[in-house]
Design an enzyme around this catalytic site. Structure first.
Site, PDB file in Angstrom:
ATOM      1  N   ASP A   1       0.815  -1.209   0.000  1.00 35.14           N
ATOM      2  CA  ASP A   1       0.000   0.000   0.000  1.00 35.14           C
ATOM      3  C   ASP A   1       0.850   1.260   0.000  1.00 35.14           C
ATOM      4  OD1 ASP A   1       0.970  -0.216   2.605  1.00 35.14           O
ATOM      5  OD2 ASP A   1      -0.966  -0.637   3.498  1.00 35.14           O
TER       6      ASP A   1
ATOM      7  N   ASN B   1      -7.053  -1.830  14.610  1.00 35.98           N
ATOM      8  CA  ASN B   1      -8.483  -2.012  14.310  1.00 35.98           C
ATOM      9  C   ASN B   1      -8.732  -3.258  13.450  1.00 35.98           C
ATOM     10  OD1 ASN B   1      -7.517  -1.246  11.818  1.00 35.98           O
ATOM     11  ND2 ASN B   1      -8.875   0.507  11.552  1.00 35.98           N
TER      12      ASN B   1
ATOM     13  N   HIS C   1      -7.165  -3.979  10.591  1.00 39.62           N
ATOM     14  CA  HIS C   1      -6.943  -3.827   9.145  1.00 39.62           C
ATOM     15  C   HIS C   1      -5.720  -4.616   8.679  1.00 39.62           C
ATOM     16  CE1 HIS C   1      -4.387   0.165   9.548  1.00 39.62           C
ATOM     17  NE2 HIS C   1      -3.571  -0.854   9.389  1.00 39.62           N
TER      18      HIS C   1
ATOM     19  N   GLU D   1      -9.459  -1.249   5.540  1.00 41.12           N
ATOM     20  CA  GLU D   1     -10.013  -0.888   6.841  1.00 41.12           C
ATOM     21  C   GLU D   1     -11.261  -1.732   7.131  1.00 41.12           C
ATOM     22  OE1 GLU D   1      -8.289   0.828   8.723  1.00 41.12           O
ATOM     23  OE2 GLU D   1      -7.440   2.641   7.789  1.00 41.12           O
TER      24      GLU D   1
HETATM   25  C1  GLP Z   1      -0.322   0.462   8.524  1.00 40.18           C
HETATM   26  C2  GLP Z   1      -0.074  -0.252   7.200  1.00 40.18           C
HETATM   27  C3  GLP Z   1      -0.238  -1.718   7.371  1.00 40.18           C
HETATM   28  C4  GLP Z   1       0.499  -2.115   8.627  1.00 40.18           C
HETATM   29  C5  GLP Z   1      -0.276  -1.635   9.812  1.00 40.18           C
HETATM   30  C6  GLP Z   1       0.441  -1.795  11.140  1.00 40.18           C
HETATM   31  O1  GLP Z   1      -1.264   1.447   8.428  1.00 40.18           O
HETATM   32  N1  GLP Z   1      -0.880   0.211   6.116  1.00 40.18           N
HETATM   33  O2  GLP Z   1       0.246  -2.410   6.238  1.00 40.18           O
HETATM   34  O3  GLP Z   1       0.598  -3.503   8.709  1.00 40.18           O
HETATM   35  O4  GLP Z   1      -0.750  -0.336   9.617  1.00 40.18           O
HETATM   36  O5  GLP Z   1       1.464  -0.870  11.264  1.00 40.18           O
HETATM   37  P1  GLP Z   1       2.505  -0.901  12.445  1.00 40.18           P
HETATM   38  O6  GLP Z   1       3.416  -2.042  12.181  1.00 40.18           O
HETATM   39  O7  GLP Z   1       3.213   0.414  12.358  1.00 40.18           O
HETATM   40  O8  GLP Z   1       1.744  -1.080  13.707  1.00 40.18           O
END
Ligand code: GLP
Length: 249
Positions: free
Chosen positions: A74, A143, A145, A150
């Site tokens: 993404d 959450n 995702h 989302e």
């Molecule tokens: C982000 C990314 C995800 C990631 C998630 C967790 O928003 N888009 O691909 O896995 O949230 O992020 P983090 O590892 O910083 O907790």
């Protein structure tokens, strides 16, 4: 180190360092057995130590990325490459600049493309042309995702433009300056796209992920928790540290 397999596809390790080492070992094993593997890569704080381990493995001569292809999950819409929150910048600084990747085989959805629908379609076509993703690395949002899919995202969704949840904006605000407008939109691989990967490794570390992990592992199969659908995948594994698995005992 204590390893507990508490449910099919769930492995609980002592701490974030052990989770990163295990995830990296699996990627090293994948590239050792099949140097031309197609990897799905993720950004986020959870991934930093994983990429740190992979860079070390490369420096130790235990792995090469030269034959591999990669697709990132993404991107934010409208965050320039030089911004500290930029996903391409994150990937360059944590992994790509430090290993022997072939730049012509790195694919990231471009949230700065002028036509995002066209960008999404081209990204899907590139995955298909590469023969699909062999091993997809995933994080999880607090959450539930996966990538920027989302809560409420269709389980069959494809790469597309999405709105970011307010909680995701807050969770990811670290690299944005105080007062700076947070991105409202992202471009993300869809859940349907992710599920087509042959193998999936989701990693979750820290107490902030405990609720999401519990919902993903034992809650209903429901778009309200996008990660729950991974239970239907025939080769998906969740690697958690104790803190992230705390809601499962
Ligand atoms: C982000 C990314 C995800 C990631 C998630 C967790 O928003 N888009 O691909 O896995 O949230 O992020 P983090 O590892 O910083 O907790």
């Amino acid at each position: 180190m204590n390893v507990h397999v508490t449910a099919p596809g769930l492995v609980v390790l002592d701490d974030a360092a052990a989770v990163a080492a295990e995830a990296a070992n699996r990627i090293v094993a994948e590239l050792s057995s099949r140097p031309s593997s197609v990897l799905g890569l993720a950004t986020g704080k959870t991934m930093r130590p994983v990429y740190g381990e992979l860079v070390q493995a490369y420096r130790d001569g235990r792995v090469s990325f030269a034959g591999s292809t990669s697709f990132n999950l993404d991107d934010y819409v409208g965050v320039p490459m030089q911004h500290p929150a930029s996903f391409p910048r994150f990937m360059n600084e944590t992994l790509f600049d430090k290993v022997d990747v072939d730049r012509s085989r790195i694919f990231m959805p471009d949230g700065n493309a002028s036509d995002l629908a066209r960008e999404a379609a081209a990204f899907e076509a590139a995955i298909a042309a590469a023969g699909g993703i062999d091993l997809q690395l995933l994080g999880i949002g607090s959450n539930g995702h996966i990538a920027f899919n989302e809560p409420g995202s269709d389980f069959a969704s494809r790469t597309r433009l999405v709105s970011l949840a307010a909680s995701t904006q807050v969770a990811n605000q670290g690299p944005f300056a105080g007062g700076e407008t947070l991105p409202e939109f992202g471009i993300t691989m869809g859940i349907g796209t992710i599920l087509e990967a042959r193998r999936i490794i989701l990693i979750a570390t820290g107490a902030g992920k405990a609720t999401a992990v519990a919902r993903a592992v034992k809650g209903p199969l429901d778009p309200a928790c996008p990660a729950s659908i991974l239970r239907t995948h025939r080769d998906a594994i969740m690697l958690c540290d104790r803190a992230a698995a705390a809601g499962l005992s």
